[in-house]
Design an enzyme around this catalytic site. Structure first.
Site, short mmCIF file in Angstrom:
data_model
loop_
_atom_site.label_atom_id
_atom_site.label_comp_id
_atom_site.label_asym_id
_atom_site.label_seq_id
_atom_site.Cartn_x
_atom_site.Cartn_y
_atom_site.Cartn_z
N HIS A 116 0.84 -1.21 0.00
CA HIS A 116 0.00 0.00 0.00
C HIS A 116 0.88 1.26 0.00
O HIS A 116 0.61 2.21 -0.74
CB HIS A 116 -0.89 0.05 1.26
N LYS A 145 -18.12 -6.94 7.78
CA LYS A 145 -16.84 -7.64 7.96
C LYS A 145 -16.35 -7.50 9.39
O LYS A 145 -16.61 -6.49 10.04
CB LYS A 145 -15.79 -7.05 7.01
N ARG A 173 -1.66 -5.91 -8.62
CA ARG A 173 -0.43 -6.69 -8.40
C ARG A 173 -0.21 -7.70 -9.51
O ARG A 173 0.89 -7.96 -9.93
CB ARG A 173 -0.51 -7.42 -7.06
N SER A 209 -3.11 -7.79 2.54
CA SER A 209 -3.44 -7.75 3.97
C SER A 209 -3.93 -9.13 4.42
O SER A 209 -3.61 -9.58 5.52
CB SER A 209 -4.55 -6.72 4.22
O1 PNS Z 1 -8.83 -3.08 -0.07
P1 PNS Z 1 -10.09 -3.63 -0.66
O2 PNS Z 1 -10.88 -4.36 0.41
O3 PNS Z 1 -9.84 -4.48 -1.88
O4 PNS Z 1 -10.98 -2.37 -1.12
C1 PNS Z 1 -12.21 -2.55 -1.75
C2 PNS Z 1 -12.98 -1.20 -1.88
C3 PNS Z 1 -13.04 -0.49 -0.52
C4 PNS Z 1 -12.25 -0.30 -2.84
C5 PNS Z 1 -14.39 -1.52 -2.42
O5 PNS Z 1 -14.95 -2.55 -1.67
C6 PNS Z 1 -15.33 -0.32 -2.39
O6 PNS Z 1 -15.14 0.64 -3.10
N1 PNS Z 1 -16.36 -0.38 -1.52
C7 PNS Z 1 -17.30 0.69 -1.33
C8 PNS Z 1 -18.70 0.30 -1.82
C9 PNS Z 1 -18.85 0.57 -3.28
O7 PNS Z 1 -18.66 1.67 -3.77
N2 PNS Z 1 -19.18 -0.49 -4.01
C10 PNS Z 1 -19.32 -0.46 -5.45
C11 PNS Z 1 -17.98 -0.68 -6.10
S1 PNS Z 1 -18.17 -1.00 -7.77
#
Ligand code: PNS
Length: 164
Positions: free
Chosen positions: A17, A41, A94, A132
Site C-alpha cells: 500500500h 466484515k 499486483r 493484507s
Molecule cells: O482493499 P479492498 O478491500 O480491496 O478495497 C475494496 C474497496 C473499498 C475499494 C471496495 O470494496 C469499495 O469501493 N467499496 C465501497 C462500496 C462501493 O462503492 N461499491 C461499489 C464498487 S463497484
C-alpha cells in the site's frame, strides 16, 4: 490541483500500500487514503486503529509536495469521492488475477459517476504477492513479516495476539 482517493480496507496497511501511495504522490497533489467502514466484515483492527496506524506510517514515506490525508467512508465510493471533489480513484494492481475484479469495479464506478477516473498503478515486484489477507494469515500461523508490513504494524499485530 489534482486530488485522488486511495480506497481500501487497510486491515492492516502493508508495504505494498505504501509503495502505491508513494507512486500516487508523483501524479497527484493530494491523496486521501479512505478506509472503508464495512459493517458486514469483522476486521482485525478497528477503523480508529487503522486510521492511527496509517497516520503513523505515512510520516515515514517520501511524498514530496503531495498532501496525504487519512479518512474513512461508508456507502458508495463514488459518492464519497464526489463529496471530496476528487478527480480520480487510485487502485493497485499486483497481478492479472487482480485485474478482473478491479476492472469490474472501475467500470461500475464509471457507470455510477463518469466524471471520476480510476487509475491503476503497479507496485514494485517485491510487493506483487503482498496482501493484507495473506499477511494476517502468515502472522496468525507464526510466520515472519519483516519487509511485508511496517515495523509499527507488526508490533500492533503482536499486541493483538497478546490481548486475545
Ligand atoms: O482493499 P479492498 O478491500 O480491496 O478495497 C475494496 C474497496 C473499498 C475499494 C471496495 O470494496 C469499495 O469501493 N467499496 C465501497 C462500496 C462501493 O462503492 N461499491 C461499489 C464498487 S463497484
Amino acid at each position: 490541483m489534482r486530488r485522488a482517493i486511495y480506497p481500501g480496507s487497510f486491515d492492516p496497511v502493508t508495504n505494498g500500500h505504501l509503495d502505491i501511495i508513494e507512486r500516487g504522490c508523483k501524479l497527484f497533489d493530494e491523496i486521501i487514503i479512505a478506509i472503508l467502514v464495512n459493517p458486514d466484515k469483522q476486521p482485525l483492527f478497528s477503523t480508529d486503529e487503522r486510521r492511527d496506524m496509517l497516520g503513523e506510517v505515512l510520516k515515514t514515506i517520501d511524498h514530496g509536495s503531495c498532501v496525504i490525508r487519512v479518512d474513512d467512508f461508508r456507502g458508495l465510493l463514488v459518492h464519497y469521492a464526489l463529496a471530496q471533489e476528487a478527480h480520480a480513484i487510485v487502485r493497485g494492481i499486483r497481478a492479472i488475477s487482480d485485474y478482473e475484479y478491479e476492472l469490474q469495479m472501475a467500470l461500475m464506478n464509471r457507470r455510477l459517476e463518469p466524471s471520476i477516473e480510476t487509475v491503476f498503478m503497479m507496485p514494485a515486484e517485491t510487493y506483487s504477492y503482498v496482501s493484507s489477507r495473506l499477511v494476517k494469515e502468515v502472522f496468525q500461523l507464526g510466520g515472519e513479516l519483516t519487509g511485508l508490513v511496517p515495523g509499527l504494524v507488526e508490533t500492533r499485530m503482536r499486541g493483538k495476539l497478546v490481548n486475545s
